[in-house]
Design a protein around this motif. Structure first.
Motif, PDB file in Angstrom:
ATOM      1  N   MET A  18       0.841  -1.173   0.000  1.00  0.00           N
ATOM      2  CA  MET A  18       0.000   0.000   0.000  1.00  0.00           C
ATOM      3  C   MET A  18       0.893   1.246   0.000  1.00  0.00           C
ATOM      4  O   MET A  18       1.741   1.401   0.862  1.00  0.00           O
ATOM      5  CB  MET A  18      -0.924  -0.035   1.228  1.00  0.00           C
ATOM      6  N   LYS A  19       0.674   2.099  -0.966  1.00  0.00           N
ATOM      7  CA  LYS A  19       1.532   3.260  -1.167  1.00  0.00           C
ATOM      8  C   LYS A  19       1.608   4.161   0.070  1.00  0.00           C
ATOM      9  O   LYS A  19       2.671   4.622   0.458  1.00  0.00           O
ATOM     10  CB  LYS A  19       1.037   4.055  -2.384  1.00  0.00           C
ATOM     11  N   TYR A  20       0.479   4.423   0.710  1.00  0.00           N
ATOM     12  CA  TYR A  20       0.461   5.308   1.875  1.00  0.00           C
ATOM     13  C   TYR A  20       1.386   4.783   2.978  1.00  0.00           C
ATOM     14  O   TYR A  20       2.149   5.542   3.573  1.00  0.00           O
ATOM     15  CB  TYR A  20      -0.960   5.470   2.407  1.00  0.00           C
ATOM     16  N   LEU A  21       1.335   3.481   3.234  1.00  0.00           N
ATOM     17  CA  LEU A  21       2.166   2.909   4.285  1.00  0.00           C
ATOM     18  C   LEU A  21       3.649   3.036   3.944  1.00  0.00           C
ATOM     19  O   LEU A  21       4.463   3.297   4.827  1.00  0.00           O
ATOM     20  CB  LEU A  21       1.786   1.456   4.549  1.00  0.00           C
ATOM     21  N   GLU A  22       3.987   2.871   2.674  1.00  0.00           N
ATOM     22  CA  GLU A  22       5.379   3.058   2.249  1.00  0.00           C
ATOM     23  C   GLU A  22       5.824   4.493   2.495  1.00  0.00           C
ATOM     24  O   GLU A  22       6.961   4.733   2.902  1.00  0.00           O
ATOM     25  CB  GLU A  22       5.540   2.709   0.762  1.00  0.00           C
ATOM     26  N   GLU A  23       4.931   5.437   2.254  1.00  0.00           N
ATOM     27  CA  GLU A  23       5.256   6.851   2.439  1.00  0.00           C
ATOM     28  C   GLU A  23       5.514   7.201   3.900  1.00  0.00           C
ATOM     29  O   GLU A  23       6.361   8.031   4.197  1.00  0.00           O
ATOM     30  CB  GLU A  23       4.114   7.736   1.910  1.00  0.00           C
ATOM     31  N   ILE A  24       4.781   6.584   4.818  1.00  0.00           N
ATOM     32  CA  ILE A  24       4.916   6.969   6.230  1.00  0.00           C
ATOM     33  C   ILE A  24       5.880   6.100   7.030  1.00  0.00           C
ATOM     34  O   ILE A  24       6.213   6.438   8.165  1.00  0.00           O
ATOM     35  CB  ILE A  24       3.544   7.004   6.942  1.00  0.00           C
ATOM     36  N   GLU A  25       6.346   4.997   6.457  1.00  0.00           N
ATOM     37  CA  GLU A  25       7.143   4.033   7.218  1.00  0.00           C
ATOM     38  C   GLU A  25       8.369   4.651   7.893  1.00  0.00           C
ATOM     39  O   GLU A  25       8.734   4.283   9.004  1.00  0.00           O
ATOM     40  CB  GLU A  25       7.577   2.873   6.320  1.00  0.00           C
ATOM     41  N   SER A  26       9.011   5.621   7.259  1.00  0.00           N
ATOM     42  CA  SER A  26      10.218   6.220   7.823  1.00  0.00           C
ATOM     43  C   SER A  26       9.913   7.313   8.860  1.00  0.00           C
ATOM     44  O   SER A  26      10.815   7.819   9.519  1.00  0.00           O
ATOM     45  CB  SER A  26      11.092   6.796   6.712  1.00  0.00           C
ATOM     46  N   GLU A  27       8.641   7.656   9.018  1.00  0.00           N
ATOM     47  CA  GLU A  27       8.257   8.669  10.014  1.00  0.00           C
ATOM     48  C   GLU A  27       8.400   8.090  11.422  1.00  0.00           C
ATOM     49  O   GLU A  27       8.366   6.882  11.616  1.00  0.00           O
ATOM     50  CB  GLU A  27       6.799   9.109   9.797  1.00  0.00           C
ATOM     51  N   LYS A  28       8.563   8.971  12.408  1.00  0.00           N
ATOM     52  CA  LYS A  28       8.695   8.522  13.793  1.00  0.00           C
ATOM     53  C   LYS A  28       7.359   8.456  14.517  1.00  0.00           C
ATOM     54  O   LYS A  28       7.164   7.618  15.392  1.00  0.00           O
ATOM     55  CB  LYS A  28       9.620   9.463  14.558  1.00  0.00           C
ATOM     56  N   TYR A  29       6.432   9.352  14.178  1.00  0.00           N
ATOM     57  CA  TYR A  29       5.178   9.453  14.926  1.00  0.00           C
ATOM     58  C   TYR A  29       3.969   9.529  14.004  1.00  0.00           C
ATOM     59  O   TYR A  29       4.040  10.127  12.938  1.00  0.00           O
ATOM     60  CB  TYR A  29       5.152  10.727  15.797  1.00  0.00           C
ATOM     61  N   ILE A  30       2.875   8.950  14.486  1.00  0.00           N
ATOM     62  CA  ILE A  30       1.568   9.181  13.868  1.00  0.00           C
ATOM     63  C   ILE A  30       0.629   9.632  14.980  1.00  0.00           C
ATOM     64  O   ILE A  30       0.804   9.278  16.147  1.00  0.00           O
ATOM     65  CB  ILE A  30       0.984   7.940  13.154  1.00  0.00           C
ATOM     66  N   SER A  31      -0.343  10.419  14.612  1.00  0.00           N
ATOM     67  CA  SER A  31      -1.410  10.781  15.525  1.00  0.00           C
ATOM     68  C   SER A  31      -2.545   9.800  15.277  1.00  0.00           C
ATOM     69  O   SER A  31      -2.965   9.606  14.137  1.00  0.00           O
ATOM     70  CB  SER A  31      -1.884  12.208  15.247  1.00  0.00           C
ATOM     71  N   VAL A  32      -3.003   9.152  16.353  1.00  0.00           N
ATOM     72  CA  VAL A  32      -4.134   8.235  16.255  1.00  0.00           C
ATOM     73  C   VAL A  32      -5.330   8.934  16.883  1.00  0.00           C
ATOM     74  O   VAL A  32      -5.293   9.313  18.057  1.00  0.00           O
ATOM     75  CB  VAL A  32      -3.850   6.897  16.977  1.00  0.00           C
ATOM     76  N   GLU A  33      -6.372   9.100  16.087  1.00  0.00           N
ATOM     77  CA  GLU A  33      -7.596   9.719  16.569  1.00  0.00           C
ATOM     78  C   GLU A  33      -8.578   8.612  16.927  1.00  0.00           C
ATOM     79  O   GLU A  33      -8.973   7.821  16.079  1.00  0.00           O
ATOM     80  CB  GLU A  33      -8.177  10.632  15.490  1.00  0.00           C
ATOM     81  N   THR A  34      -8.938   8.560  18.219  1.00  0.00           N
ATOM     82  CA  THR A  34      -9.925   7.597  18.715  1.00  0.00           C
ATOM     83  C   THR A  34     -11.133   8.385  19.205  1.00  0.00           C
ATOM     84  O   THR A  34     -11.080   9.612  19.309  1.00  0.00           O
ATOM     85  CB  THR A  34      -9.336   6.745  19.853  1.00  0.00           C
ATOM     86  N   TYR A  35     -12.203   7.670  19.529  1.00  0.00           N
ATOM     87  CA  TYR A  35     -13.470   8.347  19.822  1.00  0.00           C
ATOM     88  C   TYR A  35     -14.072   7.907  21.147  1.00  0.00           C
ATOM     89  O   TYR A  35     -14.163   6.715  21.437  1.00  0.00           O
ATOM     90  CB  TYR A  35     -14.467   8.092  18.683  1.00  0.00           C
ATOM     91  N   LYS A  36     -14.509   8.906  21.929  1.00  0.00           N
ATOM     92  CA  LYS A  36     -15.201   8.654  23.189  1.00  0.00           C
ATOM     93  C   LYS A  36     -16.625   8.173  22.889  1.00  0.00           C
ATOM     94  O   LYS A  36     -17.103   8.310  21.764  1.00  0.00           O
ATOM     95  CB  LYS A  36     -15.275   9.941  24.010  1.00  0.00           C
ATOM     96  N   LYS A  37     -17.302   7.682  23.922  1.00  0.00           N
ATOM     97  CA  LYS A  37     -18.684   7.208  23.748  1.00  0.00           C
ATOM     98  C   LYS A  37     -19.598   8.313  23.245  1.00  0.00           C
ATOM     99  O   LYS A  37     -20.549   8.055  22.519  1.00  0.00           O
ATOM    100  CB  LYS A  37     -19.225   6.657  25.063  1.00  0.00           C
ATOM    101  N   ASN A  38     -19.304   9.573  23.609  1.00  0.00           N
ATOM    102  CA  ASN A  38     -20.152  10.687  23.167  1.00  0.00           C
ATOM    103  C   ASN A  38     -19.785  11.188  21.766  1.00  0.00           C
ATOM    104  O   ASN A  38     -20.360  12.143  21.281  1.00  0.00           O
ATOM    105  CB  ASN A  38     -20.104  11.842  24.177  1.00  0.00           C
ATOM    106  N   GLY A  39     -18.799  10.530  21.139  1.00  0.00           N
ATOM    107  CA  GLY A  39     -18.413  10.889  19.779  1.00  0.00           C
ATOM    108  C   GLY A  39     -17.254  11.867  19.684  1.00  0.00           C
ATOM    109  O   GLY A  39     -16.713  12.086  18.603  1.00  0.00           O
ATOM    110  N   ASP A  40     -16.863  12.479  20.809  1.00  0.00           N
ATOM    111  CA  ASP A  40     -15.723  13.402  20.788  1.00  0.00           C
ATOM    112  C   ASP A  40     -14.454  12.644  20.406  1.00  0.00           C
ATOM    113  O   ASP A  40     -14.249  11.501  20.843  1.00  0.00           O
ATOM    114  CB  ASP A  40     -15.516  14.050  22.165  1.00  0.00           C
ATOM    115  N   SER A  41     -13.601  13.294  19.626  1.00  0.00           N
ATOM    116  CA  SER A  41     -12.359  12.644  19.210  1.00  0.00           C
ATOM    117  C   SER A  41     -11.214  13.040  20.137  1.00  0.00           C
ATOM    118  O   SER A  41     -11.206  14.122  20.717  1.00  0.00           O
ATOM    119  CB  SER A  41     -12.028  13.009  17.770  1.00  0.00           C
TER     120      SER A  41
END
Length: 122
Positions: free
Chosen positions: A1-24
């Motif tokens: 997958m091209k996107y994964l190849e592009e980010i593989e050398s990066e050190k950090y990603i931001s992971v957005e998860t969601y609370k029960k009320n929908g807030d991220s």
């Protein structure tokens, strides 16, 4: 997958998860890539794990250490991994991040047991 190849050398990603009320909630994390999936190692008592147990939908983007977004957002689905797959993810994280990974393991031990989750980009 091209996107994964592009980010593989990066050190950090931001992971957005969601609370029960929908807030991220966005959390900068270390990551590794294997078999077209992203792997994140954390602790089982963290907020992101609690949120993933309620909603496996996530978004990710490359970011700086403090979470400043550098790349475009991509949607994905997270899956909390079993003990064996977690051990594999920890080994890959230790290889990528070296000494810093071992320090993080020591500094976060009050947050529970090591746990990993995978993210499949949609």
């Amino acid at each position: 997958m091209k996107y994964l190849e592009e980010i593989e050398s990066e050190k950090y990603i931001s992971v957005e998860t969601y609370k029960k009320n929908g807030d991220s909630v966005r959390t900068p994390v270390w990551f590794t890539i294997k078999d077209n999936q992203i792997f994140v190692v954390t602790r089982d008592q963290t907020g992101k794990v609690k949120r993933l147990k309620n909603n496996t939908q996530v978004k990710i983007a490359t970011c700086a250490i403090k979470g400043t977004i550098k790349g475009k957002w991509n949607s994905g689905v997270a899956e909390i991994l079993d003990e064996e797959k977690t051990k594999d993810a920890v080994k890959r994280r230790d290889k990528k991040y070296g000494f810093f990974s071992k320090m993080a393991r020591f500094l976060t031990k009050n947050k529970g047991e090591l746990l990993a989750f995978s993210i499949k980009i949609k």
